[in-house]
Motif scaffolding. Structure first.
Motif, short mmCIF file in Angstrom:
data_model
loop_
_atom_site.label_atom_id
_atom_site.label_comp_id
_atom_site.label_asym_id
_atom_site.label_seq_id
_atom_site.Cartn_x
_atom_site.Cartn_y
_atom_site.Cartn_z
N SER A 71 119.21 -35.43 59.86
CA SER A 71 118.55 -34.75 58.74
C SER A 71 119.14 -35.20 57.42
O SER A 71 120.35 -35.31 57.29
CB SER A 71 118.73 -33.23 58.90
OG SER A 71 118.03 -32.53 57.91
N GLN A 72 118.27 -35.47 56.45
CA GLN A 72 118.73 -35.81 55.11
C GLN A 72 118.61 -34.62 54.16
O GLN A 72 119.47 -34.40 53.34
CB GLN A 72 117.92 -36.99 54.56
CG GLN A 72 118.54 -37.66 53.34
CD GLN A 72 119.73 -38.55 53.68
OE1 GLN A 72 119.84 -39.04 54.78
NE2 GLN A 72 120.62 -38.73 52.72
N THR A 73 117.53 -33.87 54.28
CA THR A 73 117.30 -32.76 53.36
C THR A 73 117.43 -31.39 54.02
O THR A 73 117.30 -30.38 53.34
CB THR A 73 115.91 -32.87 52.73
OG1 THR A 73 114.91 -32.77 53.75
CG2 THR A 73 115.74 -34.20 52.00
N GLN A 120 113.56 -41.74 56.12
CA GLN A 120 113.77 -41.73 54.68
C GLN A 120 113.16 -42.98 54.05
O GLN A 120 113.34 -44.08 54.57
CB GLN A 120 115.27 -41.68 54.36
CG GLN A 120 116.01 -40.56 55.05
CD GLN A 120 115.41 -39.21 54.76
OE1 GLN A 120 115.21 -38.83 53.62
NE2 GLN A 120 115.09 -38.46 55.80
N ALA A 275 120.37 -27.85 47.25
CA ALA A 275 119.14 -28.05 46.49
C ALA A 275 118.41 -26.73 46.29
O ALA A 275 118.59 -25.78 47.07
CB ALA A 275 118.23 -29.05 47.21
N LEU A 389 112.14 -30.19 46.26
CA LEU A 389 113.56 -29.89 46.27
C LEU A 389 114.25 -30.57 45.09
O LEU A 389 114.06 -31.77 44.88
CB LEU A 389 114.20 -30.34 47.58
CG LEU A 389 113.69 -29.69 48.86
CD1 LEU A 389 114.43 -30.25 50.07
CD2 LEU A 389 113.85 -28.17 48.81
N SER A 391 118.07 -31.16 43.19
CA SER A 391 119.52 -31.01 43.26
C SER A 391 119.97 -29.99 42.23
O SER A 391 119.59 -30.07 41.06
CB SER A 391 120.21 -32.35 43.00
OG SER A 391 119.83 -33.32 43.95
N GLU A 441 118.09 -24.56 49.59
CA GLU A 441 118.11 -25.49 50.72
C GLU A 441 119.52 -26.09 50.80
O GLU A 441 119.93 -26.87 49.93
CB GLU A 441 117.08 -26.60 50.52
CG GLU A 441 116.90 -27.51 51.72
CD GLU A 441 116.14 -26.86 52.86
OE1 GLU A 441 116.57 -27.06 54.02
OE2 GLU A 441 115.14 -26.16 52.62
N ASN A 443 122.65 -28.40 51.74
CA ASN A 443 122.79 -29.84 51.96
C ASN A 443 124.25 -30.09 52.34
O ASN A 443 125.06 -30.54 51.53
CB ASN A 443 122.42 -30.62 50.70
CG ASN A 443 122.35 -32.12 50.93
OD1 ASN A 443 122.60 -32.59 52.03
ND2 ASN A 443 122.03 -32.86 49.90
N CYS A 552 123.52 -40.24 44.04
CA CYS A 552 122.34 -39.38 43.92
C CYS A 552 121.32 -40.04 43.01
O CYS A 552 121.67 -40.56 41.94
CB CYS A 552 122.72 -38.01 43.37
SG CYS A 552 121.32 -36.85 43.27
N ASP A 597 122.36 -38.48 48.29
CA ASP A 597 121.25 -37.54 48.10
C ASP A 597 120.20 -38.31 47.32
O ASP A 597 120.19 -38.30 46.09
CB ASP A 597 121.73 -36.31 47.34
CG ASP A 597 120.62 -35.28 47.15
OD1 ASP A 597 119.54 -35.45 47.74
OD2 ASP A 597 120.84 -34.32 46.40
N TYR A 599 116.07 -39.92 46.82
CA TYR A 599 114.68 -39.47 46.97
C TYR A 599 113.73 -40.50 46.38
O TYR A 599 114.16 -41.39 45.64
CB TYR A 599 114.50 -38.12 46.26
CG TYR A 599 115.26 -37.98 44.97
CD1 TYR A 599 114.73 -38.48 43.78
CD2 TYR A 599 116.53 -37.39 44.93
CE1 TYR A 599 115.43 -38.36 42.59
CE2 TYR A 599 117.23 -37.28 43.75
CZ TYR A 599 116.68 -37.77 42.58
OH TYR A 599 117.38 -37.67 41.40
#
Length: 599
Positions: A71-73, A120, A275, A389, A391, A441, A443, A552, A597, A599
């Motif tokens: 899992s990343q998020t 991802q 997040a 989401l 940060s 959420e 992290n 990030c 982190d 995206y």
């Protein structure tokens, strides 16, 4: 206090066990579980007793379901834990393990394995799954003729290689001889549409596969008690807006907002690195443009599932309009019969499709390739709206019952027509006092180190957000470790986000080094990866001395360029080959010392 049921431990040993796990987070508990299991395996392997004298140990793997997640998020983690709870409620023996905490030597002993893994960006595994993916694809992967498995992939269909990692792992397990129990699940960002039926089928299969296994004594899992928060993804908290301030200059072509929201009375707690989920609604102008283009009545009633709402409400609050997805593109191409659109779906056109998705929104496809849609068909074809989401840019130790965000307002034009991001437009348009539906959420892989080790933070653009929280947190608790920030943006004068705060942190000794890369302030563009190379020896010394590294921001280019620079730096200053340098960085990822982190 956690209870130990049917425990073979004496009372004093039970007390020690409870003291050991007290206060540990989920990641630490997973590591401890794997460590203890490893010790037990070694002792068992070294025992002189024969296999026949220990039938319980021999049948343990056959009587248990193992759920691995990458899992990343946080979505894959949440789904895997949900599956674990369902299996436990059904009376099955189950363990849920994060991919990087799983001892790969145990794979050949597994008999029932479920994998929940996200994809991802452009077909990349989550950071916590890189080692597992590499192991399975490598020469050391064992034959798995005795394994039965199923894979649930998570992804985003706005990327051409949707759920690629899930498919790759599914195919590789089959190649190694394992028996597939279910077709690969492929869940889009509207997770529940696919995950709920998949979980039900997976649980049924687990019941069938384990029903003849030797039952194990039921033991309450060692874990810290956690209460379910009142406010969560499906039930967000209405957070009043306290501040909506532009923090880029008038001359900047970027509109970046500093957003402050109140969490007073919510009971929501977060840690730097977590997040904030935001549930947006679509801009009214965009909804009306879609209705006008398709000549549809926004008041028309549409029923989907158990809900019956006006079409305008579906498009405003329930459906995705700003991100073009492959399923909707394919449906539109089929309805149009346009071979030009269908050609984009061919494997050879993957890059062209990715470029189109990066530029077009749903409205652009509707206008350039007109097709007749009915209200019901349109709602059924569009992807459900999902939360965004962000940060978190604050430490709760400092701001109390508030949460801060750094949001880039996505606002551009195509052929003179305005386009924007759903959530960024929504947030930028909120006034003080208006509420925003939010949830936290976690992290866990992007948190500060438990000790006071040095940290290196690479965060260009709005990627700097979590590092504002990091520095606030460490200053509040007087951490001894050094803090090094690398920040980049186009222009010093107009795009230096939180400039005054960083300068004050330097002055106060709360930030020990600040390297800046303003790409367009000179003839040759300079990015954060260039500053990394300039400081290569110092960077390597920090990492070799135990520092944690955080990245990030943009996944498509920045994160890849930074990773490439890191490989070169470790190779040069660590006197390694490029392959060994990458392996060294992968070890840092597995140790939790290199976290991203992106995206």
């Amino acid at each position: 206090m956690t209870a130990l049921t049917l425990s073979p431990l004496t009372e004093d040993k039970q007390a020690l066990a409870v003291r050991l796990i007290d206060g540990l987070d989920t990641a630490a508990l997973h590591w401890l579980s794997g460590y203890v299991a490893g010790v037990a395996s070694q002792r068992l392997a070294g025992a002189k007793a024969s296999h026949a004298e220990h039938p319980a140990a021999a049948t343990e793997a056959q009587a248990r379901l193992t759920v691995l997640y990458g899992s990343q998020t946080g979505n894959a983690k949440r789904i895997a834990e949900d599956l674990g709870r369902r299996a436990t409620s059904a009376g099955l023996a189950v363990r849920v393990v994060r991919a990087d905490a799983y001892p790969t030597r145990e794979l050949k002993q597994e008999r029932l394995l479920y994998l929940v893994v996200s994809t991802q960006g452009d077909a990349e595994p989550p950071d916590d799954s890189r080692a597992l993916v590499e192991f399975l694809n490598g020469a050391r992967a064992p034959k798995l003729e005795g394994l039965r498995y199923a894979v649930l992939g998570l992804g985003d269909s706005s990327y051409p290689q949707f759920c690629a990692i899930g498919r790759q792992l599914d195919e590789r397990l089959a190649t190694l001889g394992a028996q597939r129990l279910l077709p690969t699940g492929e869940a889009d960002v509207d997770l529940e549409t696919v995950t709920q039926p998949w979980l039900e089928q997976a649980l049924q299969q687990a019941r069938e596969q384990l029903k003849t296994s030797t039952p194990l004594a039921k033991v309450t899992t060692l874990r810290t008690a956690r209460s379910t928060p009142t406010w969560h993804r499906e039930q967000p908290f209405a957070a009043p807006l306290l501040l909506n301030q532009r923090i880029t200059g008038r001359d900047s072509d970027r509109d970046v907002r500093h957003i402050e929201l109140s969490l007073e009375g919510s009971g929501l707690r977060y840690t730097p690195g977590d997040a904030l989920g935001v549930w947006p609604t679509q801009a009214p102008e965009l909804v009306e443009a879609v209705l006008d283009t398709l000549h549809l009545d926004g008041a028309a009633t549409v029923r989907a599932g158990t809900d019956e709402l006006p079409l305008r409400t579906w498009l405003s609050e329930r459906r995705e309009l700003t991100q073009l997805t492959r399923p909707f593109f394919a449906a539109h191409a089929e309805r149009s019969g346009d071979t030009r659109l269908q050609d984009f779906l061919a494997p050879a056109a993957r890059d062209q499709l990715a470029d189109l998705f990066a530029r077009w929104q749903v409205l652009d496809l509707l206008r350039r390739h007109p097709v007749e849609w009915t209200p019901d068909a349109l709602v059924a074809a569009l992807r459900p709206l999902a939360p965004r989401l962000y940060s978190i840019a604050s430490s709760q130790s400092v701001v109390g019952e508030e949460v801060h965000l750094t949001v880039s307002h996505v606002d551009y034009a195509i052929d003179g027509d305005a386009r924007w991001g759903a959530a960024s437009r929504y947030l930028a348009g909120r006034a003080e006092g208006e509420s925003v539906p939010v949830f936290i959420e976690a992290n866990e892989r992007f948190h500060l180190p438990a000790d006071d080790r040095d940290i290196i933070m690479i965060g260009p653009g709005t990627g700097v957000a979590p590092f504002r929280a990091f520095v606030q947190e460490r200053a509040e608790h007087a951490a001894n470790g050094r803090n090094w920030l690398l920040f980049g943006n186009p222009h010093f004068q107009s795009d230096f986000l939180y400039q005054v705060e960083w300068q004050q942190a330097l002055k106060n000794g709360q930030l020990h080094r600040l390297d800046l890369a303003f790409s367009r302030d000179q003839a040759d563009k300079v990015y954060v990866q260039h500053r990394l190379r300039e400081q290569g020896r110092r960077l390597y010394e920090w990492l070799d001395g135990g520092a944690h590294l955080y990245v990030c921001g943009d996944a498509s280019r920045m994160a890849k360029d930074v990773h490439g620079a890191l490989i070169d730096i470790v190779a040069e200053h660590g006197q390694r080959t490029a392959e060994d340098a990458e392996a060294w960085l992968n070890q840092l990822i597995q140790q939790g010392r290199y976290a991203r982190d992106v995206y």
